[in-house]
Design a protein around this motif. Structure first.
Motif, PDB file in Angstrom:
ATOM      1  N   VAL A  81       0.651  71.804  82.538  1.00 44.43           N
ATOM      2  CA  VAL A  81       1.061  71.272  82.493  1.00 44.43           C
ATOM      3  C   VAL A  81       2.570  72.158  83.857  1.00 44.43           C
ATOM      4  O   VAL A  81       2.232  73.994  82.946  1.00 44.43           O
ATOM      5  N   PRO A  82       3.133  71.996  84.379  1.00 47.56           N
ATOM      6  CA  PRO A  82       4.190  72.255  85.206  1.00 47.56           C
ATOM      7  C   PRO A  82       5.236  73.135  84.333  1.00 47.56           C
ATOM      8  O   PRO A  82       5.718  74.062  84.500  1.00 47.56           O
ATOM      9  N   GLY A  83       5.660  72.043  84.040  1.00 49.16           N
ATOM     10  CA  GLY A  83       6.399  72.759  82.474  1.00 49.16           C
ATOM     11  C   GLY A  83       6.459  73.385  80.992  1.00 49.16           C
ATOM     12  O   GLY A  83       7.091  73.522  80.314  1.00 49.16           O
ATOM     13  N   ILE A  84       5.355  74.598  81.407  1.00 52.02           N
ATOM     14  CA  ILE A  84       4.233  74.728  79.850  1.00 52.02           C
ATOM     15  C   ILE A  84       5.042  75.956  79.712  1.00 52.02           C
ATOM     16  O   ILE A  84       5.223  75.966  78.498  1.00 52.02           O
ATOM     17  N   ALA A  85       6.418  75.812  80.633  1.00 49.88           N
ATOM     18  CA  ALA A  85       6.602  77.550  80.277  1.00 49.88           C
ATOM     19  C   ALA A  85       7.962  78.077  79.652  1.00 49.88           C
ATOM     20  O   ALA A  85       8.421  78.160  78.565  1.00 49.88           O
ATOM     21  N   VAL A  86       8.670  76.774  79.677  1.00 48.46           N
ATOM     22  CA  VAL A  86       9.738  76.014  78.401  1.00 48.46           C
ATOM     23  C   VAL A  86       9.183  75.058  77.764  1.00 48.46           C
ATOM     24  O   VAL A  86       9.201  75.480  76.155  1.00 48.46           O
ATOM     25  N   LEU A  87       8.179  74.269  77.797  1.00 48.70           N
ATOM     26  CA  LEU A  87       7.254  73.814  76.521  1.00 48.70           C
ATOM     27  C   LEU A  87       7.069  74.346  75.460  1.00 48.70           C
ATOM     28  O   LEU A  87       6.754  75.076  74.575  1.00 48.70           O
ATOM     29  N   GLY A  88       5.816  75.810  75.973  1.00 43.45           N
ATOM     30  CA  GLY A  88       5.309  76.339  75.414  1.00 43.45           C
ATOM     31  C   GLY A  88       5.945  77.134  74.276  1.00 43.45           C
ATOM     32  O   GLY A  88       5.641  77.550  73.360  1.00 43.45           O
ATOM     33  N   GLN A  89       7.336  77.437  74.627  1.00 43.33           N
ATOM     34  CA  GLN A  89       8.640  78.690  73.845  1.00 43.33           C
ATOM     35  C   GLN A  89       8.695  77.522  72.944  1.00 43.33           C
ATOM     36  O   GLN A  89       9.070  78.115  71.847  1.00 43.33           O
ATOM     37  N   VAL A  90       8.869  76.319  73.351  1.00 45.71           N
ATOM     38  CA  VAL A  90       9.734  75.824  72.567  1.00 45.71           C
ATOM     39  C   VAL A  90       8.810  75.273  71.258  1.00 45.71           C
ATOM     40  O   VAL A  90       9.034  75.167  70.144  1.00 45.71           O
ATOM     41  N   ILE A  91       7.577  74.683  71.684  1.00 38.86           N
ATOM     42  CA  ILE A  91       6.548  74.859  70.890  1.00 38.86           C
ATOM     43  C   ILE A  91       6.037  75.925  70.145  1.00 38.86           C
ATOM     44  O   ILE A  91       6.133  75.587  68.405  1.00 38.86           O
ATOM     45  N   ALA A  92       6.056  76.704  70.296  1.00 40.29           N
ATOM     46  CA  ALA A  92       5.919  77.963  69.350  1.00 40.29           C
ATOM     47  C   ALA A  92       7.077  78.717  68.585  1.00 40.29           C
ATOM     48  O   ALA A  92       7.057  78.463  67.773  1.00 40.29           O
ATOM     49  N   VAL A  93       8.104  78.052  68.944  1.00 36.20           N
ATOM     50  CA  VAL A  93       9.510  78.198  68.263  1.00 36.20           C
ATOM     51  C   VAL A  93       9.001  77.643  67.195  1.00 36.20           C
ATOM     52  O   VAL A  93      10.112  77.517  65.760  1.00 36.20           O
ATOM     53  N   THR A  94       9.133  76.093  67.649  1.00 34.22           N
ATOM     54  CA  THR A  94       9.699  75.141  66.356  1.00 34.22           C
ATOM     55  C   THR A  94       7.760  75.021  65.560  1.00 34.22           C
ATOM     56  O   THR A  94       7.676  75.760  63.890  1.00 34.22           O
ATOM     57  N   ILE A  95       7.490  75.673  65.274  1.00 37.65           N
ATOM     58  CA  ILE A  95       6.308  75.471  64.826  1.00 37.65           C
ATOM     59  C   ILE A  95       6.145  77.475  63.887  1.00 37.65           C
ATOM     60  O   ILE A  95       6.020  77.291  62.645  1.00 37.65           O
ATOM     61  N   GLY A  96       6.554  78.441  64.624  1.00 36.98           N
ATOM     62  CA  GLY A  96       7.019  79.545  63.699  1.00 36.98           C
ATOM     63  C   GLY A  96       8.177  79.556  62.966  1.00 36.98           C
ATOM     64  O   GLY A  96       8.098  79.853  61.682  1.00 36.98           O
ATOM     65  N   LEU A  97       9.149  78.781  62.568  1.00 35.97           N
ATOM     66  CA  LEU A  97      10.104  78.108  61.925  1.00 35.97           C
ATOM     67  C   LEU A  97       9.460  77.653  60.936  1.00 35.97           C
ATOM     68  O   LEU A  97       9.998  77.514  60.219  1.00 35.97           O
ATOM     69  N   SER A  98       8.756  76.593  61.598  1.00 32.08           N
ATOM     70  CA  SER A  98       8.186  75.528  59.721  1.00 32.08           C
ATOM     71  C   SER A  98       7.516  76.204  59.160  1.00 32.08           C
ATOM     72  O   SER A  98       7.605  76.198  58.472  1.00 32.08           O
ATOM     73  N   ILE A  99       5.968  77.781  59.729  1.00 29.81           N
ATOM     74  CA  ILE A  99       6.046  78.534  58.753  1.00 29.81           C
ATOM     75  C   ILE A  99       6.575  78.647  57.786  1.00 29.81           C
ATOM     76  O   ILE A  99       6.240  78.885  56.718  1.00 29.81           O
ATOM     77  N   LEU A 100       7.548  79.625  58.670  1.00 37.50           N
ATOM     78  CA  LEU A 100       8.354  79.971  57.059  1.00 37.50           C
ATOM     79  C   LEU A 100       9.408  79.186  56.421  1.00 37.50           C
ATOM     80  O   LEU A 100       9.277  80.013  55.864  1.00 37.50           O
ATOM     81  N   LEU A 101      10.347  77.906  56.839  1.00 38.04           N
ATOM     82  CA  LEU A 101      11.072  77.605  56.216  1.00 38.04           C
ATOM     83  C   LEU A 101      10.262  76.472  55.293  1.00 38.04           C
ATOM     84  O   LEU A 101      10.564  76.781  54.032  1.00 38.04           O
ATOM     85  N   HIS A 102       9.045  75.985  55.813  1.00 34.18           N
ATOM     86  CA  HIS A 102       8.228  75.099  54.370  1.00 34.18           C
ATOM     87  C   HIS A 102       7.263  75.851  53.964  1.00 34.18           C
ATOM     88  O   HIS A 102       7.691  75.518  52.883  1.00 34.18           O
ATOM     89  N   GLY A 103       6.720  77.097  53.964  1.00 37.65           N
ATOM     90  CA  GLY A 103       5.869  77.598  52.977  1.00 37.65           C
ATOM     91  C   GLY A 103       6.775  78.480  52.317  1.00 37.65           C
ATOM     92  O   GLY A 103       6.794  78.786  50.782  1.00 37.65           O
ATOM     93  N   MET A 104       8.129  78.844  52.571  1.00 38.22           N
ATOM     94  CA  MET A 104       9.038  79.567  51.205  1.00 38.22           C
ATOM     95  C   MET A 104       9.955  77.978  50.682  1.00 38.22           C
ATOM     96  O   MET A 104      10.136  78.675  49.679  1.00 38.22           O
ATOM     97  N   SER A 105       9.859  77.475  51.405  1.00 37.81           N
ATOM     98  CA  SER A 105      11.303  76.494  50.949  1.00 37.81           C
ATOM     99  C   SER A 105      10.249  75.154  49.491  1.00 37.81           C
ATOM    100  O   SER A 105      10.946  74.937  48.368  1.00 37.81           O
ATOM    101  N   ALA A 106       8.922  75.113  49.476  1.00 35.56           N
ATOM    102  CA  ALA A 106       8.014  73.797  49.337  1.00 35.56           C
ATOM    103  C   ALA A 106       8.271  74.264  47.606  1.00 35.56           C
ATOM    104  O   ALA A 106       8.251  73.381  46.997  1.00 35.56           O
TER     105      ALA A 106
END
Length: 441
Positions: A374-399
């Motif tokens: 996908v042409p915009g993968i540099a931006v898309l990959g960064q956004v997807i990775a950070v969102t998932i990483g933040l979710s792993i931390l915040l949802h795991g700690m707050s559950a």
């Protein structure tokens, strides 16, 4: 085996052994398996010890994660019953039919002002990749006995189905992006091969596999251990046949799981008992769930190494802003709109809205964008990775904390409010098991 691959295998095995030895102690803390494996993944990735790298290990990495998602889709679909969406099943039905499309749309629209260099269909892909939820990242939120059965049931069913439902959106958006492999076939070709043909492959193989297993049980032809192997074999057979005809292996395994489960339960002799009380030979999905759980957990290690670690060096305010919006507005507003008129209280809407963690399905779809160039993968990959990483931390700690807080509110309100909507039972109050990391905390 090359020296690099040997060190990669040794590192993954060492992390797995380490977590396994302390798994019981960790299960009583907010530290989840996805947190541990993602953290170690960052440590052994290119920004750390440089043991695991996507450039060197792309083939095995993709195979591991795709196998985990295929098993997750198949076994989750196997466990779904029509009663899950009938009696008191309004919650998952609304979240899936109304909330999921709204989440995709919200993720699409909010990306437009933040990432001006992307195209309309790349925005749509971002919304689709980050729409499915993964209950494993906030396990306590969907399993705590303090939480009403209705809410637990809704979150579990939603998480088990939305990763499959998002696949048609993802594939059609991908076909609309110029320059990708999918675009060469066009939307018509993707619709025909990925949706129609793959669905047919999954339904036929799933139903046939289920009926053959029922026959083998009735004639006492197969041992309990080999009955469980059948589930693995049918899932991967559906995946292999669909990809062999240039279709979608994920859609085939998802639909195959529905058909396999329907065929199997049509011939189940022991009706009326919860799955946990059935003999092992009557629970053939157990092996597939455990294998999927292990593969899914290892996928978070790979995610930390090859996706999250490298992008943390280039983190910017646009990416972080979108990640926060994705975990809040993009999830919570559609949930609130989907549940209008249900009579559920504001704390319930907030609780359900917050616990929409992004996990294995988003990781896999993100890697497929890399694979499809996908042409915009540099931006898309960064956004997807950070969102998932933040979710792993915040949802795991707050559950654990929010499950307890919400449980306290529910106990107080239930005592003073006859007919409270959240207090109504569901058609099936027994816990449902899911594939992926849902078996492993």
């Amino acid at each position: 085996m090359s020296g690099g691959s040997a060190w990669t295998g040794a590192a993954v095995a060492a992390v797995t052994v380490g977590y396994a030895l302390f798994s019981r102690r960790l299960s009583t803390t907010p530290v989840s398996a996805p947190m541990v494996f993602t953290g170690f993944g960052v440590l052994i990735g290119p920004v750390g010890l440089d043991v695991l790298d996507l450039g060197r290990d792309a083939g095995p990495v993709l195979t591991l994660i795709e196998a985990a998602l295929a098993l997750l889709l198949f076994t989750d679909a196997m466990t779904v019953r029509s009663r899950d969406l009938r009696t008191d099943g309004f919650l998952p039905l609304r979240l899936l039919v109304i909330g999921l499309p709204l989440s995709i749309a919200a993720g699409w629209l909010l990306a437009v002002p933040l990432f001006p260099g992307l195209t309309m269909w790349e925005f749509a892909l971002l919304g689709a990749v980050l729409a499915p939820t993964d209950a494993a990242l906030g396990k306590t939120a969907a399993s705590s006995p303090r939480v009403p059965v209705l809410v637990r049931h809704g979150l579990n069913v939603e998480s088990g189905l939305n990763d499959g439902l998002v696949l048609p959106f993802f594939l059609l958006f991908l076909a609309a992006v110029p320059g990708t492999l999918a675009s060469e076939e066009g939307a018509d070709g993707v619709f025909w091969r990925a949706l129609i043909v793959s669905t047919a492959v999954g339904l036929v193989l799933g139903w046939a596999g289920g009926r053959l297993l029922v026959l083998a049980r009735a004639r006492d032809w197969a041992t309990g251990e080999w009955q469980q192997v059948v589930v693995l074999a049918v899932a991967f057979c559906a995946y292999g046949v669909a990809t062999g005809v240039d279709g979608s292996g994920f859609i085939a395994t998802w639909m195959g799981g529905f058909a396999f489960g329907a065929a199997l339960h049509k011939g189940r002799p022991a009706k009326g008992r919860p799955d946990g009380e059935r003999p092992a030979e009557e629970r053939p999905a157990d092996l597939a769930e455990y294998v999927g759980g292990l593969l899914g957990t290892l996928s978070f290690l790979v995610f930390g190494a090859v996706l999250l670690g490298p992008v943390l060096e280039h983190l910017n305010w646009r990416t972080l802003t979108y990640a926060v919006l994705s975990l809040t507005v993009v999830r919570m507003l559609p949930v609130a709109l989907a549940l209008i008129g249900t009579g559920m209280r504001l704390p319930t809407l907030a609780y359900i809205g917050w616990f929409g963690p992004r996990g294995l399905a988003s990781v896999t779809l993100g890697l497929l964008l890399v694979e499809d160039h996908v042409p915009g993968i540099a931006v898309l990959g960064q956004v997807i990775a950070v969102t998932i990483g933040l979710s792993i931390l915040l949802h795991g700690m707050s559950a654990p904390y929010f499950a307890g807080l919400y449980g306290n509110w529910y106990d107080a309100v239930e005592a003073d409010t006859p007919g409270l909507r959240e207090a109504r039972g569901t058609a099936d109050a027994s816990p449902r098991h899911h594939a992926g990391t849902r078996r492993l905390r």
